[in-house]
Design a protein around this motif. Structure first.
Motif, mmCIF file in Angstrom:
data_model
loop_
_atom_site.group_PDB
_atom_site.id
_atom_site.type_symbol
_atom_site.label_atom_id
_atom_site.label_comp_id
_atom_site.label_asym_id
_atom_site.label_seq_id
_atom_site.Cartn_x
_atom_site.Cartn_y
_atom_site.Cartn_z
ATOM 1 N N PRO A 120 28.899 35.020 10.411
ATOM 2 C CA PRO A 120 27.905 36.094 10.481
ATOM 3 C C PRO A 120 27.982 37.068 9.303
ATOM 4 N N VAL A 121 29.141 37.179 8.678
ATOM 5 C CA VAL A 121 29.262 38.096 7.533
ATOM 6 C C VAL A 121 28.832 37.454 6.215
ATOM 7 N N ALA A 122 28.506 36.172 6.251
ATOM 8 C CA ALA A 122 28.166 35.476 5.000
ATOM 9 C C ALA A 122 26.899 36.075 4.395
ATOM 10 N N SER A 123 26.922 36.273 3.092
ATOM 11 C CA SER A 123 25.753 36.851 2.419
ATOM 12 C C SER A 123 24.783 35.765 1.960
ATOM 13 N N VAL A 124 25.221 34.530 2.070
ATOM 14 C CA VAL A 124 24.334 33.425 1.686
ATOM 15 C C VAL A 124 24.422 32.298 2.703
ATOM 16 N N MET A 125 23.310 31.590 2.831
ATOM 17 C CA MET A 125 23.304 30.365 3.635
ATOM 18 C C MET A 125 22.642 29.291 2.776
ATOM 19 N N VAL A 126 22.548 28.121 3.345
ATOM 20 C CA VAL A 126 22.029 27.023 2.538
ATOM 21 C C VAL A 126 21.122 26.153 3.397
ATOM 22 N N ALA A 127 20.130 25.552 2.760
ATOM 23 C CA ALA A 127 19.283 24.583 3.462
ATOM 24 C C ALA A 127 19.322 23.272 2.690
ATOM 25 N N TYR A 128 19.514 22.186 3.433
ATOM 26 C CA TYR A 128 19.454 20.851 2.849
ATOM 27 C C TYR A 128 18.231 20.152 3.446
ATOM 28 N N LEU A 129 17.559 19.340 2.658
ATOM 29 C CA LEU A 129 16.388 18.632 3.163
ATOM 30 C C LEU A 129 15.953 17.529 2.206
ATOM 31 N N ASN A 130 15.053 16.686 2.693
ATOM 32 C CA ASN A 130 14.426 15.681 1.834
ATOM 33 C C ASN A 130 12.983 16.105 1.600
ATOM 34 N N ILE A 131 12.528 15.966 0.367
ATOM 35 C CA ILE A 131 11.136 16.313 0.050
ATOM 36 C C ILE A 131 10.476 15.086 -0.578
ATOM 37 N N THR A 132 9.359 14.686 -0.006
ATOM 38 C CA THR A 132 8.609 13.555 -0.555
ATOM 39 C C THR A 132 7.275 14.060 -1.087
ATOM 40 N N ASN A 133 6.979 13.673 -2.303
ATOM 41 C CA ASN A 133 5.662 14.008 -2.876
ATOM 42 C C ASN A 133 4.691 12.920 -2.462
ATOM 43 N N ASN A 134 3.818 13.284 -1.560
ATOM 44 C CA ASN A 134 2.882 12.325 -0.986
ATOM 45 C C ASN A 134 1.620 12.170 -1.825
ATOM 46 N N SER A 135 1.512 12.998 -2.865
ATOM 47 C CA SER A 135 0.274 12.997 -3.654
ATOM 48 C C SER A 135 0.385 12.027 -4.833
ATOM 49 N N ASN A 136 -0.701 11.921 -5.569
ATOM 50 C CA ASN A 136 -0.714 11.018 -6.725
ATOM 51 C C ASN A 136 -0.419 11.744 -8.038
ATOM 52 N N THR A 137 -0.065 13.009 -7.926
ATOM 53 C CA THR A 137 0.275 13.757 -9.150
ATOM 54 C C THR A 137 1.625 14.446 -8.976
ATOM 55 N N LYS A 138 2.213 14.789 -10.098
ATOM 56 C CA LYS A 138 3.493 15.527 -10.053
ATOM 57 C C LYS A 138 3.267 16.872 -9.354
ATOM 58 N N GLN A 139 4.204 17.268 -8.519
ATOM 59 C CA GLN A 139 4.110 18.570 -7.848
ATOM 60 C C GLN A 139 5.341 19.392 -8.222
ATOM 61 N N THR A 140 5.108 20.663 -8.462
ATOM 62 C CA THR A 140 6.225 21.520 -8.862
ATOM 63 C C THR A 140 6.347 22.705 -7.914
ATOM 64 N N ILE A 141 7.542 22.808 -7.304
ATOM 65 C CA ILE A 141 7.802 23.972 -6.439
ATOM 66 C C ILE A 141 8.212 25.124 -7.361
ATOM 67 N N THR A 142 7.453 26.220 -7.295
ATOM 68 C CA THR A 142 7.740 27.339 -8.209
ATOM 69 C C THR A 142 8.432 28.491 -7.503
ATOM 70 N N LYS A 143 8.273 28.545 -6.181
ATOM 71 C CA LYS A 143 8.871 29.669 -5.467
ATOM 72 C C LYS A 143 9.051 29.306 -3.989
ATOM 73 N N ILE A 144 10.100 29.833 -3.382
ATOM 74 C CA ILE A 144 10.290 29.657 -1.941
ATOM 75 C C ILE A 144 10.534 31.046 -1.359
ATOM 76 N N THR A 145 9.911 31.329 -0.240
ATOM 77 C CA THR A 145 10.145 32.625 0.418
ATOM 78 C C THR A 145 10.491 32.378 1.882
ATOM 79 N N SER A 146 11.144 33.374 2.487
ATOM 80 C CA SER A 146 11.462 33.302 3.914
ATOM 81 C C SER A 146 11.520 34.719 4.465
ATOM 82 N N PRO A 147 10.862 34.965 5.588
ATOM 83 C CA PRO A 147 10.945 36.320 6.170
ATOM 84 C C PRO A 147 12.348 36.660 6.664
ATOM 85 N N GLN A 148 13.198 35.657 6.809
ATOM 86 C CA GLN A 148 14.558 35.913 7.333
ATOM 87 C C GLN A 148 15.565 36.245 6.222
ATOM 88 N N PHE A 149 15.150 36.088 4.960
ATOM 89 C CA PHE A 149 16.085 36.315 3.843
ATOM 90 C C PHE A 149 15.436 37.159 2.748
#
Lengths: 218, 149
Positions: free
Chosen positions: B43-72
């Protein structure tokens, strides 16, 4: 010579012979016994020669002194990191938690084992924070930190590396650090290194083999 | 007159296409997020981590530029690597995924770093993550904090 004297002489010879044989067997089994074989198939790196640690002066999560004597009397697992670590340190502590919980080590954890997390980031990891952090994994785990020069006295002799990145625009900074778990024997000698990827099962298995090897040879 | 009609026709057609694209995006996001794991931390940790798989389902390159979360307070993408015998962490400005490619964010490699929880999160608490793509597309996912052994 009387008959009684002859009898007691014979008895004496038998007793002396018996003692000699007994002593001979004891000496051959203890003093001249062959050294126990080095355990095979270890994933851990067992040091060819144990490395006695030298003095350092740190504090534990209760603000009590933690020095070389604190490592004596029990086997110790040491990991070096920082609490602002997102990935490597929580994974290592989780591994240490699982090693601690191993049924094979149940009798040891109660009496003869210490799990120690040394923070190399004393500016942010104060004892109170360290205590909450390590005890989340197990109430028996020990958090240790201290002055940088004293931390270095320990890391330098063990071969642990760490370094600080420049703070970002928010003032947060990352700490680079080695990912190994270090095994220290109850006499304060460094004995083995467990390198990533860390597995609780192989660490437990190797630790039991190393412990037996060290105790058989001492 | 004809020119005006043709222009009007082209305009209507392009508006229709744009709407169709928006509708299409709504039903078929470019990125598919799977196996999302956010391990519980002290509970005192100042950071947490998320692991996941991401698949680009489209026919073009996709670029993640930002991630936000109301919890952090902040969310960043980091890459763990070995450097001079030390585990090093590098913040990534963005994360590009080629067309039809799948990437894994997993221990010892890429991960989503969740910085400064607004309040301590424990097993069962929900974390919302919104991934912003360079195209402007937004993908929001929800997952629960879990105990990982």
């Amino acid at each position: 010579m009387s008959e009684t004297n002859q009898k007691s002489n014979s008895l004496l010879i038998i007793v002396v012979a018996a003692i000699s044989i007994g002593v001979g067997i004891w000496v051959s089994q203890t003093a001249f016994k062959a050294p126990a074989a080095v355990p095979k198939n270890l994933e851990a790196t067992l040091l060819d020669k144990s490395k006695p640690l030298t003095a350092f002066n740190l504090i534990d999560h209760n603000n009590d002194t933690f020095n070389l004597d604190s490592l004596k009397g029990k086997w110790s697992f040491l990991f070096f990191g920082f609490t602002h670590c997102p990935d490597v340190c929580p994974l290592a502590l989780k591994v240490m938690q699982n090693v601690w919980k191993s049924p094979e080590l149940k009798s040891l954890t109660e009496t003869n084992l210490k799990m120690i997390f040394v923070s190399v980031d004393p500016d942010r990891d104060k004892p109170k924070l360290l205590k909450s952090y390590v005890q989340y994994y197990n109430p028996k785990f020990i958090g240790v930190t201290g002055k940088s020069n004293e931390i270095d006295k320990l890391t330098n002799q063990i071969g642990i590396l760490y370094g600080f990145d420049e703070p970002d625009e928010n003032g947060d900074y990352n700490v680079m650090h080695s990912g190994q778990i270090i095994l220290i024997d109850p006499k304060g000698n460094m004995r083995a290194v467990f390198s990533p990827p860390l597995s609780p099962k192989s660490i437990t298995r190797d630790f039991i083999a190393i412990q037996k090897f060290v105790e058989d040879n001492s | 007159m004809n020119k005006i009609l043709i222009s009007l026709f082209i305009f209507i057609a392009s508006v229709n296409t744009a709407f169709a694209e928006i509708a299409n995006n709504k039903t078929q996001p470019s990125l598919i997020f799977k196996n999302i794991v956010i391990p519980e931390a002290p509970p005192v940790a100042s950071v947490m981590v998320a692991y996941l798989n991401i698949t680009n389902n489209s026919n073009t390159k996709q670029t993640i530029t930002k991630i936000t979360s109301p919890q952090f307070k902040r969310v960043e993408i980091h890459e763990m690597s070995m450097s001079n015998g030390m585990m090093n962490m590098k913040k990534m400005k963005n994360l590009a995924i080629k067309a039809k490619q799948k990437i894994s964010l997993e221990p010892g490699g890429l991960h989503v770093m969740l910085i400064k929880p607004i309040k301590p999160l424990i097993k069962g608490n929900t974390v919302e993550l919104t991934f912003m793509l360079s195209s402007g597309e937004l993908n929001t996912i929800n997952t629960q904090v879990q105990i990982v052994d």
